[in-house]
Motif scaffolding. Structure first.
Motif, PDB file in Angstrom:
ATOM      1  N   LEU A   1       0.817  -1.215   0.000  1.00 53.89           N
ATOM      2  CA  LEU A   1       0.000   0.000   0.000  1.00 53.89           C
ATOM      3  C   LEU A   1       0.852   1.267   0.000  1.00 53.89           C
ATOM      4  CD1 LEU A   1      -2.660  -0.946   2.728  1.00 53.89           C
ATOM      5  CD2 LEU A   1      -2.712  -1.442   0.264  1.00 53.89           C
ATOM      6  N   VAL A   2       0.322   2.308  -0.654  1.00 49.81           N
ATOM      7  CA  VAL A   2       0.877   3.661  -0.549  1.00 49.81           C
ATOM      8  C   VAL A   2      -0.289   4.630  -0.393  1.00 49.81           C
ATOM      9  CG1 VAL A   2       2.965   3.180  -1.898  1.00 49.81           C
ATOM     10  CG2 VAL A   2       0.897   3.989  -3.068  1.00 49.81           C
ATOM     11  N   LEU A   3       0.003   5.809   0.118  1.00 49.19           N
ATOM     12  CA  LEU A   3      -1.031   6.820   0.331  1.00 49.19           C
ATOM     13  C   LEU A   3      -1.034   7.847  -0.800  1.00 49.19           C
ATOM     14  CD1 LEU A   3      -0.594   7.593   4.136  1.00 49.19           C
ATOM     15  CD2 LEU A   3      -2.269   6.059   3.071  1.00 49.19           C
ATOM     16  N   GLU A   4      -2.207   8.443  -1.039  1.00 46.42           N
ATOM     17  CA  GLU A   4      -2.345   9.478  -2.060  1.00 46.42           C
ATOM     18  C   GLU A   4      -3.589  10.306  -1.773  1.00 46.42           C
ATOM     19  OE1 GLU A   4      -2.780   7.132  -5.664  1.00 46.42           O
ATOM     20  OE2 GLU A   4      -4.948   7.085  -5.415  1.00 46.42           O
ATOM     21  N   THR A   5      -3.620  11.518  -2.349  1.00 43.37           N
ATOM     22  CA  THR A   5      -4.826  12.345  -2.216  1.00 43.37           C
ATOM     23  C   THR A   5      -5.544  12.565  -3.542  1.00 43.37           C
ATOM     24  OG1 THR A   5      -3.579  14.399  -2.496  1.00 43.37           O
ATOM     25  CG2 THR A   5      -3.928  13.621  -0.230  1.00 43.37           C
ATOM     26  N   ASP A   6      -4.810  12.606  -4.666  1.00 48.52           N
ATOM     27  CA  ASP A   6      -5.348  13.009  -5.970  1.00 48.52           C
ATOM     28  C   ASP A   6      -5.850  14.450  -5.934  1.00 48.52           C
ATOM     29  OD1 ASP A   6      -5.805  12.555  -8.680  1.00 48.52           O
ATOM     30  OD2 ASP A   6      -7.881  11.925  -8.364  1.00 48.52           O
ATOM     31  N   ALA A   7      -5.358  15.230  -4.980  1.00 50.12           N
ATOM     32  CA  ALA A   7      -5.766  16.633  -4.878  1.00 50.12           C
ATOM     33  C   ALA A   7      -5.441  17.371  -6.183  1.00 50.12           C
ATOM     34  CB  ALA A   7      -5.027  17.287  -3.704  1.00 50.12           C
ATOM     35  N   PRO A   8      -6.332  18.302  -6.557  1.00 51.13           N
ATOM     36  CA  PRO A   8      -7.473  18.854  -5.810  1.00 51.13           C
ATOM     37  C   PRO A   8      -8.771  18.057  -5.955  1.00 51.13           C
ATOM     38  CG  PRO A   8      -7.238  20.040  -7.861  1.00 51.13           C
ATOM     39  CD  PRO A   8      -6.091  19.061  -7.817  1.00 51.13           C
ATOM     40  N   ASP A   9      -8.704  16.867  -6.577  1.00 49.63           N
ATOM     41  CA  ASP A   9      -9.887  16.028  -6.740  1.00 49.63           C
ATOM     42  C   ASP A   9     -10.042  15.071  -5.562  1.00 49.63           C
ATOM     43  OD1 ASP A   9     -10.467  17.185  -9.241  1.00 49.63           O
ATOM     44  OD2 ASP A   9      -9.095  15.813 -10.252  1.00 49.63           O
ATOM     45  N   MET A  10     -11.111  14.289  -5.597  1.00 44.71           N
ATOM     46  CA  MET A  10     -11.404  13.260  -4.612  1.00 44.71           C
ATOM     47  C   MET A  10     -11.383  13.756  -3.171  1.00 44.71           C
ATOM     48  SD  MET A  10      -9.529   9.924  -6.281  1.00 44.71           S
ATOM     49  CE  MET A  10     -10.214   8.836  -5.025  1.00 44.71           C
ATOM     50  N   PRO A  11     -12.234  14.730  -2.831  1.00 45.58           N
ATOM     51  CA  PRO A  11     -12.275  15.230  -1.444  1.00 45.58           C
ATOM     52  C   PRO A  11     -12.657  14.131  -0.455  1.00 45.58           C
ATOM     53  CG  PRO A  11     -14.198  15.962  -2.676  1.00 45.58           C
ATOM     54  CD  PRO A  11     -13.266  15.356  -3.674  1.00 45.58           C
ATOM     55  N   LEU A  12     -12.196  14.272   0.760  1.00 45.62           N
ATOM     56  CA  LEU A  12     -12.483  13.293   1.799  1.00 45.62           C
ATOM     57  C   LEU A  12     -13.909  13.460   2.319  1.00 45.62           C
ATOM     58  CD1 LEU A  12      -9.336  13.468   1.662  1.00 45.62           C
ATOM     59  CD2 LEU A  12      -9.337  12.946   4.107  1.00 45.62           C
ATOM     60  N   TYR A  13     -14.382  12.418   2.971  1.00 40.60           N
ATOM     61  CA  TYR A  13     -15.720  12.458   3.581  1.00 40.60           C
ATOM     62  C   TYR A  13     -15.771  13.581   4.613  1.00 40.60           C
ATOM     63  CZ  TYR A  13     -19.892  10.896   6.096  1.00 40.60           C
ATOM     64  OH  TYR A  13     -21.125  10.821   6.686  1.00 40.60           O
ATOM     65  N   GLY A  14     -16.824  14.360   4.540  1.00 40.90           N
ATOM     66  CA  GLY A  14     -16.974  15.504   5.423  1.00 40.90           C
ATOM     67  C   GLY A  14     -16.442  16.784   4.821  1.00 40.90           C
ATOM     68  N   LEU A  15     -15.694  16.644   3.711  1.00 41.42           N
ATOM     69  CA  LEU A  15     -15.146  17.811   3.025  1.00 41.42           C
ATOM     70  C   LEU A  15     -15.652  17.896   1.589  1.00 41.42           C
ATOM     71  CD1 LEU A  15     -11.445  17.516   4.286  1.00 41.42           C
ATOM     72  CD2 LEU A  15     -13.218  19.078   5.131  1.00 41.42           C
ATOM     73  N   GLN A  16     -16.763  17.224   1.334  1.00 39.52           N
ATOM     74  CA  GLN A  16     -17.341  17.247  -0.007  1.00 39.52           C
ATOM     75  C   GLN A  16     -17.646  18.685  -0.419  1.00 39.52           C
ATOM     76  OE1 GLN A  16     -18.330  15.328   2.607  1.00 39.52           O
ATOM     77  NE2 GLN A  16     -19.482  13.521   1.912  1.00 39.52           N
ATOM     78  N   GLY A  17     -17.422  18.965  -1.693  1.00 43.33           N
ATOM     79  CA  GLY A  17     -17.675  20.301  -2.200  1.00 43.33           C
ATOM     80  C   GLY A  17     -16.499  21.237  -2.056  1.00 43.33           C
ATOM     81  N   GLN A  18     -15.463  20.789  -1.354  1.00 41.03           N
ATOM     82  CA  GLN A  18     -14.253  21.581  -1.191  1.00 41.03           C
ATOM     83  C   GLN A  18     -13.134  20.995  -2.039  1.00 41.03           C
ATOM     84  OE1 GLN A  18     -13.122  22.282   2.927  1.00 41.03           O
ATOM     85  NE2 GLN A  18     -15.214  21.915   3.636  1.00 41.03           N
ATOM     86  N   ASP A  19     -12.160  21.836  -2.381  1.00 39.43           N
ATOM     87  CA  ASP A  19     -10.980  21.329  -3.063  1.00 39.43           C
ATOM     88  C   ASP A  19     -10.192  20.443  -2.113  1.00 39.43           C
ATOM     89  OD1 ASP A  19     -11.278  22.674  -5.574  1.00 39.43           O
ATOM     90  OD2 ASP A  19     -10.631  24.532  -4.615  1.00 39.43           O
TER      91      ASP A  19
END
Length: 282
Positions: free
Chosen positions: A223-241
């Protein structure tokens, strides 16, 4: 009082050249670094942003890295794509051979911060014929093999076909299956081919039960970690970059799913990230 030491984190997939980071990249990087995310890989999406991702890494050499490639989603919005048979997908003028020649020429001048080919792969949702996507993906596998680099894989509803192509073309240099959201069986098939599984914000969504179960069961060294920012916002941060500074929240969720302490898994994930991209793990 004992000093709290933040775990070292590596965001293995962040589009740091996209908005909203362009408005103040230095501030965004400082926020990222302050959150404990001290290394970050910026994948490209096409020829139009190769220079941009390369230039960004000069801001923090050996902390910011980049990859070069052609993302299937951008094949008709970059400089145009024409298949090997001569059929056009848009009004562009570059054919497959010309595009790959440009990639090879650019790689010939790359620096040590270029650590992968990508983002590349297949996407069953975009309005580009899969046959055209496959042509340029296969060509990029050849470039990666010649350059001795891993690949960063994009896949939407195409995991079975990607596996077929990787096996068919005997690609053995591995890479990262980005934005994983599948079954344990699918993940294991990629792991057997030398790939790491990119774990991002999707695991923070309670409804993503299958993916959450899978990442809880997979070997930690895959496993490795990633964000794909500014896409794929986390739960609770929907609608935000999305932002790489939120990567610790992904780590926290992964630790909870695996019933492990953050400290226990953070160093392994740090090592995995460096290993797959051939970087020194300091």
């Amino acid at each position: 009082m004992e000093k709290i030491v933040k775990p070292r984190l590596f965001d293995t997939h962040c589009h740091f050249d996209f908005q909203p980071f362009q408005s103040d990249t230095a501030l965004s990087w400082q926020q990222t670094y302050d959150a404990g995310v001290t290394r970050l890989l910026i994948p490209s999406v096409g020829m139009n942003n190769w220079d941009a991702v390369k230039k960004l890494t000069t801001m923090a050499p050996q902390q910011l890295f980049y990859a070069l490639g052609f993302h299937p989603y951008f094949l008709t919005t970059d400089t145009g794509f024409m298949t090997g048979t001569g059929s056009m997908t848009d009004g562009g003028a570059m054919n497959l051979r010309e595009r790959i020649s440009c990639l090879e020429a650019y790689l010939a001048e790359h620096d040590e911060n270029c650590v992968a080919i990508g983002e590349c792969g297949l996407d069953a949702i975009v309005d580009v014929p899969l046959s055209s996507q496959e042509e340029i993906f296969i060509a990029q596998l050849s470039v990666a093999r010649d350059a001795g680099l891993p690949v960063i894989l994009h896949s939407r509803k195409t995991q079975a076909r990607l596996l077929q192509l990787l096996k068919q073309h005997k690609f053995t240099q591995g890479g990262v299956l980005h934005a994983f959201s599948g079954s344990e069986q699918q993940a294991q098939a990629f792991i057997q081919l030398g790939f790491k599984i990119g774990v991002g914000g999707v695991i923070t969504y309670p409804r993503a039960a299958k993916t959450r179960r899978t990442v809880a069961r997979l070997p930690l060294d895959a496993l490795v970690l990633e964000t794909d920012a500014p896409d794929m916002p986390l739960y609770g941060l929907q609608g935000q970059d999305n932002h790489p500074k939120y990567l610790p929240l992904v780590l926290q969720e992964l630790a909870q799913l695996r019933a492990c302490s953050i400290t226990d898994i953070a160093e392994t994930l740090w090592f995995n990230s460096h290993q797959i991209f051939g970087l020194h793990c300091s």
